[in-house]
Design an enzyme around this catalytic site. Structure first.
Site, mmCIF file in Angstrom:
data_model
loop_
_atom_site.group_PDB
_atom_site.id
_atom_site.type_symbol
_atom_site.label_atom_id
_atom_site.label_comp_id
_atom_site.label_asym_id
_atom_site.label_seq_id
_atom_site.Cartn_x
_atom_site.Cartn_y
_atom_site.Cartn_z
ATOM 1 N N SER A 143 46.307 46.053 43.485
ATOM 2 C CA SER A 143 46.791 44.450 43.881
ATOM 3 C C SER A 143 46.408 43.112 42.788
ATOM 4 O O SER A 143 45.976 43.154 42.299
ATOM 5 C CB SER A 143 46.257 44.050 45.192
ATOM 6 O OG SER A 143 46.703 43.397 45.854
ATOM 7 N N TYR A 156 38.968 42.128 50.754
ATOM 8 C CA TYR A 156 40.081 42.770 50.232
ATOM 9 C C TYR A 156 40.330 42.066 48.463
ATOM 10 O O TYR A 156 39.855 43.027 48.208
ATOM 11 C CB TYR A 156 41.305 41.610 50.191
ATOM 12 C CG TYR A 156 42.539 42.585 50.447
ATOM 13 C CD1 TYR A 156 43.200 43.926 50.562
ATOM 14 C CD2 TYR A 156 44.064 41.952 49.823
ATOM 15 C CE1 TYR A 156 43.716 44.797 49.997
ATOM 16 C CE2 TYR A 156 44.597 42.779 49.324
ATOM 17 C CZ TYR A 156 45.179 44.568 49.607
ATOM 18 O OH TYR A 156 46.063 44.662 48.960
#
Length: 258
Positions: A143, A156
């Site tokens: 990501s 995250y």
């Protein structure tokens, strides 16, 4: 440039997290590119339905229910193969958006287990099969969060940075072996479940992630990027490909029509 058809020895592609979103879209596109896809996820009914859909469309797909954090189950799964050509480490996800001061350690642990340890489990179990193919590819779907932090995203970000470092280090460690290591780092992607899962099913909070952004990326956009990278000629390694919607300049700067 036209895509390269997979060789007979490398035509099996394992996709984790294939029950929805980017994983499901990637399975469809790799099947269309000529791979026999093996769909893994915890939700048995969904991957079975997707395998049926792909087979009815003329592709080749099988399903295998699997929790990537269960190492014993992963090792058992790996015994089904002598060789594989592609491993797409897609299983992952985000939980919560709390600051460091109040973040839930259980959420952090779950994110690390899924995004990093899950990727490690599959990669370790299947790397000998990828090498045996003579033309293997490991894909890590990370990501943009793994490349730049933002407030409320530390758990995250830490997990996806771990996935990024895993891919980068593996590439150094196996150079000279017949296996490529590709990292795809998507930015803002609108799927049915990502934001909804992150916010514990709160539809209002999930909707705000994309508020005013007319065209965030779709799962198909990311799957197209993965398939393109995988189908480059064997000597071409796409080390890192960052893909964002035009409206997103960084993790913290997004144009919104409000």
């Amino acid at each position: 440039m036209a895509t390269a058809a997979p060789s007979a020895a490398s035509r099996i592609a394992v996709v984790t997290g294939a029950s929805s979103g980017i994983g499901a879209a990637t399975a469809r596109q790799l099947a269309a590119a000529g791979y026999r896809v093996v769909l893994t996820a915890r939700r048995k009914d969904r991957i079975e339905a997707l395998a049926e859909e792909i087979n009815e469309a003329g592709g080749q797909a099988t399903s295998y229910p699997l929790d990537v954090t269960d190492r014993a189950a992963v090792d058992e799964f790996a015994t089904a193969f002598q060789t594989i050509g592609v491993l797409v480490n897609n299983a992952g996800g985000a939980l919560g958006a709390d600051p460091v001061a109040t973040g839930d350690p259980a959420d952090w642990r779950r994110m690390y287990e899924t995004n990093v340890i899950g990727t490690l489990n599959l990669t370790q179990a299947l790397l000998p099969k990828l090498i045996a193919s003579g033309d293997g590819t490991v894909v890590v779907v990370s990501s943009t969060a793994g490349h730049g932090t933002y407030e409320g995203g530390a758990g995250y970000v830490a997990a996806k940075h771990g996935a990024h470092v895993l891919a980068e280090t593996l590439r150094l460690e196996i150079v000279g072996r017949p296996v490529r290591v590709i990292e795809i780092a998507p930015g803002m992607v609108r799927t049915d479940e990502f934001a909804l899962t992150r916010f514990g099913g709160d539809t209002e909070k999930a909707a705000k992630v994309y508020e005013g952004v007319s065209e965030p990326l779709t799962a198909d956009d990311v799957a197209d990027t993965i398939t393109w990278a995988v189908t480059r000629p064997s000597h071409v390694n796409v080390d890192l490909l960052v893909v964002r919607p035009r409206a997103q300049a960084s993790n913290t700067k997004v144009h919104r029509d409000l």
